[in-house]
Design a protein around this motif. Structure first.
Motif, short mmCIF file in Angstrom:
data_model
loop_
_atom_site.label_atom_id
_atom_site.label_comp_id
_atom_site.label_asym_id
_atom_site.label_seq_id
_atom_site.Cartn_x
_atom_site.Cartn_y
_atom_site.Cartn_z
N ASP A 56 0.82 -1.21 0.00
CA ASP A 56 0.00 0.00 0.00
C ASP A 56 0.86 1.28 0.00
O ASP A 56 0.68 2.16 0.83
N VAL A 57 1.78 1.33 -0.95
CA VAL A 57 2.71 2.46 -1.02
C VAL A 57 2.10 3.63 -1.80
O VAL A 57 1.70 3.47 -2.95
N SER A 58 2.03 4.78 -1.16
CA SER A 58 1.61 6.01 -1.83
C SER A 58 2.72 7.04 -1.67
O SER A 58 3.26 7.21 -0.58
N LEU A 59 3.05 7.68 -2.78
CA LEU A 59 4.19 8.59 -2.77
C LEU A 59 4.07 9.52 -3.96
O LEU A 59 3.73 9.09 -5.06
N SER A 60 4.33 10.80 -3.73
CA SER A 60 4.32 11.72 -4.85
C SER A 60 5.66 12.45 -4.89
O SER A 60 6.12 12.98 -3.87
N VAL A 61 6.30 12.43 -6.05
CA VAL A 61 7.58 13.11 -6.22
C VAL A 61 7.37 14.28 -7.17
O VAL A 61 6.96 14.09 -8.32
N GLY A 62 7.64 15.48 -6.68
CA GLY A 62 7.41 16.67 -7.49
C GLY A 62 8.52 16.91 -8.50
O GLY A 62 9.63 16.38 -8.36
N LYS A 63 8.21 17.67 -9.52
CA LYS A 63 9.25 18.03 -10.51
C LYS A 63 10.39 18.76 -9.81
O LYS A 63 10.17 19.70 -9.06
N GLY A 64 11.61 18.29 -10.07
CA GLY A 64 12.78 18.91 -9.47
C GLY A 64 13.09 18.44 -8.06
O GLY A 64 14.07 18.86 -7.46
N ALA B 224 10.26 -0.13 5.35
CA ALA B 224 10.50 -1.38 6.09
C ALA B 224 9.38 -2.34 5.75
O ALA B 224 8.21 -1.93 5.70
N ASP B 225 9.73 -3.59 5.46
CA ASP B 225 8.73 -4.62 5.13
C ASP B 225 7.76 -4.19 4.05
O ASP B 225 6.55 -4.45 4.15
N GLY B 226 8.25 -3.50 3.04
CA GLY B 226 7.39 -3.11 1.92
C GLY B 226 6.53 -1.89 2.19
O GLY B 226 5.80 -1.44 1.30
N LYS B 227 6.61 -1.37 3.41
CA LYS B 227 5.77 -0.20 3.73
C LYS B 227 6.61 1.07 3.77
O LYS B 227 7.78 1.05 4.18
N LEU B 228 5.97 2.14 3.36
CA LEU B 228 6.61 3.44 3.48
C LEU B 228 6.34 3.94 4.90
O LEU B 228 5.23 4.32 5.23
#
Ligand SMILES: Nc1ncnc2c1ncn2[C@@H]1O[C@H](COP(=O)(O)OP(=O)(O)OP(=O)(O)O)[C@@H](O)[C@H]1O
Ligand SMILES: [Mg+2]
Length: 248
Positions: free
Chosen positions: A25-33, A216-220
């Protein structure tokens, strides 16, 4: 440097290898730059996360979008994604029977249909930028590990990527060569490249990252600024991990 506009977005991503829940259940947003450093114990899913972002690894559920569009599954669109998301691994993966310059110009000529002369000129400029212009006509085996890794970075940059993924790019290097590779990465970061970097180089995380992700263990487990993370890791797992790597 970051504009806040998202470039890489994972939403509720799950990935299993058989019974093993590798991305949970990984949610992550990486912004430009933005420069995001990913750390965590062995087996926590860091490489799988990177590989999922350029679809070297398909996911089982959830969504990943790159620059506003879901990752393509195949064909020309997938090839385009791979050229837009440069990847640098622990092992340098250069073509052994091609010169350093040929390694750098091959993708632009074959995939991006650049004219050989133009690709060559840009390739030489990129090799100069990573400090190995004088190695252009040598073969990979004739270079040091640090030089090969810088060539691998130049090769990825030659595709004019919108983002770069680094999976432990300095782990296979002799200690005296780590700095020259981190220097190239630091300058890329300061020039505004969007980067996801799996690394145990905490100096790089402190100085070049906008955010540190702890898995850790696949979780953010944590997502914080480097200052916040290093001064005050919230989870026991992160505190334990940091105490182990920082005492080495
Ligand atoms: N192709 C595969 N088939 C089965 N299991 C796999 C495969 N690739 C990875 N795994 C398992 O998935 C888990 C996560 O692996 P991953 O390589 O993403 O971890 P990592 O955080 O990058 O670890 P390391 O720090 O050792 O590189 C591990 O338990 C690993 O053994
Ligand atoms: Mg890994």
């Amino acid at each position: 440097m970051t504009t806040g506009e998202p470039l890489i977005v994972l939403d509720g991503v799950n990935k299993w290898f058989g019974p093993l829940h590798v991305l949970d259940d990984v949610s992550l947003s990486v912004g430009k730059g933005e420069v995001v450093v990913v750390i965590g114990p062995s087996g926590s899913g860091k490489s799988t996360l990177c590989r999922a972002i350029n679809r070297l690894e398909p996911i089982n559920s959830g969504t990943i979008t790159f620059d506003g569009r879901p990752l393509p599954a195949e064909g020309r669109e997938l090839a385009k994604l791979r050229s837009e998301v440069g990847m640098v691994f622990q092992s340098f993966n250069l073509f052994a029977h091609k010169t350093i310059l040929e390694n750098v110009t091959l993708g632009p000529v074959k995939v991006r249909k650049e004219k050989p002369a133009a690709a060559r000129e840009r390739g030489l400029a990129l090799l100069d930028r990573v400090g190995i212009a004088n190695q252009a006509d040598k073969y990979p085996a004739q270079l040091s590990g640090g030089q090969q890794q810088r060539a691998a970075i130049a090769r990825a940059l030659a595709m004019q990527p919108k983002a770069m993924l680094f999976d432990e790019p300095t782990s296979a290097l002799d200690p005296e060569m780590v700095g020259e590779v981190l220097d190239v990465m630091t300058s890329l970061a300061s020039e505004g490249m969007t980067m996801v970097v799996v690394t145990h180089e905490m100096g790089f995380a402190r100085h070049a990252a906008n955010r540190v992700i702890f898995m850790a263990d696949g979780k953010l487990v944590e997502d914080a600024s480097p200052t916040e993370f290093f001064a005050n890791p919230r989870s026991e797992r992160a505190r334990d991990f940091l105490s182990k790597i920082l005492t080495h």
